[in-house]
Design an enzyme around this catalytic site. Structure first.
Site, PDB file in Angstrom:
ATOM      1  N   PRO A  11       0.797  -1.227   0.000  1.00 22.16           N
ATOM      2  CA  PRO A  11       0.000   0.000   0.000  1.00 22.16           C
ATOM      3  C   PRO A  11       0.831   1.280   0.000  1.00 22.16           C
ATOM      4  O   PRO A  11       1.896   1.347   0.622  1.00 22.16           O
ATOM      5  CB  PRO A  11      -0.817  -0.104   1.301  1.00 22.16           C
ATOM      6  N   ASN A  12       0.295   2.243  -0.715  1.00 22.79           N
ATOM      7  CA  ASN A  12       0.840   3.612  -0.821  1.00 22.79           C
ATOM      8  C   ASN A  12       2.094   3.714  -1.687  1.00 22.79           C
ATOM      9  O   ASN A  12       2.576   4.816  -1.941  1.00 22.79           O
ATOM     10  CB  ASN A  12       1.117   4.208   0.574  1.00 22.79           C
ATOM     11  N   ARG A  19       5.156  10.928  -2.510  1.00 23.10           N
ATOM     12  CA  ARG A  19       4.908  10.551  -1.109  1.00 23.10           C
ATOM     13  C   ARG A  19       6.165  10.775  -0.264  1.00 23.10           C
ATOM     14  O   ARG A  19       7.196  10.131  -0.499  1.00 23.10           O
ATOM     15  CB  ARG A  19       4.538   9.075  -1.060  1.00 23.10           C
ATOM     16  N   TYR A  24      11.239   8.646   1.111  1.00 23.63           N
ATOM     17  CA  TYR A  24      11.187   7.607   0.085  1.00 23.63           C
ATOM     18  C   TYR A  24      11.848   8.003  -1.230  1.00 23.63           C
ATOM     19  O   TYR A  24      11.918   7.189  -2.152  1.00 23.63           O
ATOM     20  CB  TYR A  24       9.730   7.196  -0.161  1.00 23.63           C
ATOM     21  N   ASN A  75       7.926  -5.651  -1.428  1.00 22.80           N
ATOM     22  CA  ASN A  75       7.931  -4.557  -0.460  1.00 22.80           C
ATOM     23  C   ASN A  75       6.503  -4.496   0.084  1.00 22.80           C
ATOM     24  O   ASN A  75       5.620  -3.910  -0.553  1.00 22.80           O
ATOM     25  CB  ASN A  75       8.319  -3.230  -1.113  1.00 22.80           C
ATOM     26  N   ALA A  78       3.390  -0.934   4.630  1.00 21.24           N
ATOM     27  CA  ALA A  78       2.913  -0.961   6.018  1.00 21.24           C
ATOM     28  C   ALA A  78       2.491  -2.359   6.461  1.00 21.24           C
ATOM     29  O   ALA A  78       2.551  -2.681   7.656  1.00 21.24           O
ATOM     30  CB  ALA A  78       1.757   0.018   6.182  1.00 21.24           C
ATOM     31  N   GLU A  99      12.790  -9.451   0.655  1.00 23.67           N
ATOM     32  CA  GLU A  99      11.997  -8.332   1.192  1.00 23.67           C
ATOM     33  C   GLU A  99      12.778  -7.037   0.959  1.00 23.67           C
ATOM     34  O   GLU A  99      13.965  -6.958   1.265  1.00 23.67           O
ATOM     35  CB  GLU A  99      11.781  -8.573   2.694  1.00 23.67           C
ATOM     36  N   HIS A 101      12.780  -2.702   1.385  1.00 22.12           N
ATOM     37  CA  HIS A 101      12.233  -1.433   1.876  1.00 22.12           C
ATOM     38  C   HIS A 101      13.083  -0.308   1.317  1.00 22.12           C
ATOM     39  O   HIS A 101      14.317  -0.373   1.376  1.00 22.12           O
ATOM     40  CB  HIS A 101      12.228  -1.383   3.407  1.00 22.12           C
ATOM     41  N   ARG A 108      14.002   4.235  11.868  1.00 23.57           N
ATOM     42  CA  ARG A 108      12.759   5.015  11.966  1.00 23.57           C
ATOM     43  C   ARG A 108      12.013   4.658  13.260  1.00 23.57           C
ATOM     44  O   ARG A 108      12.644   4.282  14.239  1.00 23.57           O
ATOM     45  CB  ARG A 108      11.929   4.771  10.699  1.00 23.57           C
TER      46      ARG A 108
HETATM   47  C1  DQA Z   1       8.419   0.884   3.461  1.00 22.94           C
HETATM   48  C2  DQA Z   1       8.595   1.068   4.978  1.00 22.94           C
HETATM   49  C3  DQA Z   1       7.293   0.841   5.705  1.00 22.94           C
HETATM   50  O1  DQA Z   1       7.477   1.001   7.105  1.00 22.94           O
HETATM   51  C4  DQA Z   1       6.245   1.830   5.246  1.00 22.94           C
HETATM   52  O2  DQA Z   1       5.010   1.568   5.873  1.00 22.94           O
HETATM   53  C5  DQA Z   1       6.102   1.867   3.762  1.00 22.94           C
HETATM   54  C6  DQA Z   1       7.290   1.745   2.921  1.00 22.94           C
HETATM   55  C7  DQA Z   1       9.694   1.264   2.683  1.00 22.94           C
HETATM   56  O3  DQA Z   1       9.769   0.904   1.521  1.00 22.94           O
HETATM   57  O4  DQA Z   1      10.600   1.909   3.236  1.00 22.94           O
HETATM   58  O5  DQA Z   1       5.018   2.105   3.252  1.00 22.94           O
HETATM   59  O6  DQA Z   1       8.144  -0.472   3.209  1.00 22.94           O
END
Ligand code: DQA
Length: 146
Positions: A11-12, A19, A24, A75, A78, A99, A101, A108
């Site tokens: 998501p997002n 964003r 990011y 990825n 959240a 995985e 990020h 963080r």
């Molecule tokens: C994320 C890190 C997560 O904590 C966050 O909720 C994201 C993006 C990253 O790519 O750094 O949406 O996965």
């Protein structure tokens, strides 16, 4: 071609580029996908790419990888920190998982340091921005070529 890699964005991540660019970066999701495609092609793999803001859709995509893909780059965004369902789906399909990020989740908020997905991943890459996807695909390609 040595098979297909499934790239899963949670998501997002569709909002990448606008964003929280201080966290990011300014690269878009399409930029990240281009990185994946280039790295996969260089390793002799094809990619299928899914982004969803919905947990169940991500579970469906992971389940569908069984029989079509040879590895998964994910990825979970959240859902990393909340989703037993995604972790269970990864365990169920039994494919090698990396995985990714974009941000260094360990630098963080404390809740971002816990991942339900990491126990099912052969590697975890955090903090390298969209190049993390390249490292992930290269790692999977090497793993699958061994
Ligand atoms: C994320 C890190 C997560 O904590 C966050 O909720 C994201 C993006 C990253 O790519 O750094 O949406 O996965």
């Amino acid at each position: 071609m040595s098979g297909r890699l499934l790239i899963v964005h949670g998501p997002n991540l569709n909002l990448l580029g606008t964003r929280e660019p201080d966290v990011y970066g300014t690269a878009t999701l399409e930029d990240a996908n281009d990185v994946c495609r280039a790295a996969a092609e260089a390793g002799g793999f094809a990619v299928d790419i899914v982004q969803s803001n919905h947990e169940g859709a991500l579970v469906d995509a992971i389940q569908a990888a069984q029989g079509t893909a040879v590895g998964i780059v994910i990825n979970p965004a959240a859902y990393t920190h909340t989703s037993v369902a995604i972790a269970d789906a990864l365990a169920a399909v039994g494919l090698p998982v990396v995985e990714v990020h974009l941000s260094n989740v360990h630098a963080r908020e404390p809740f971002r340091s816990h991942s339900y997905v990491s126990p099912h991943a052969s590697a975890v890459i955090a903090g390298a921005g969209i190049q993390g996807y390249r490292f992930a695909v290269e790692h999977l390609a090497a793993l699958l070529s061994d």
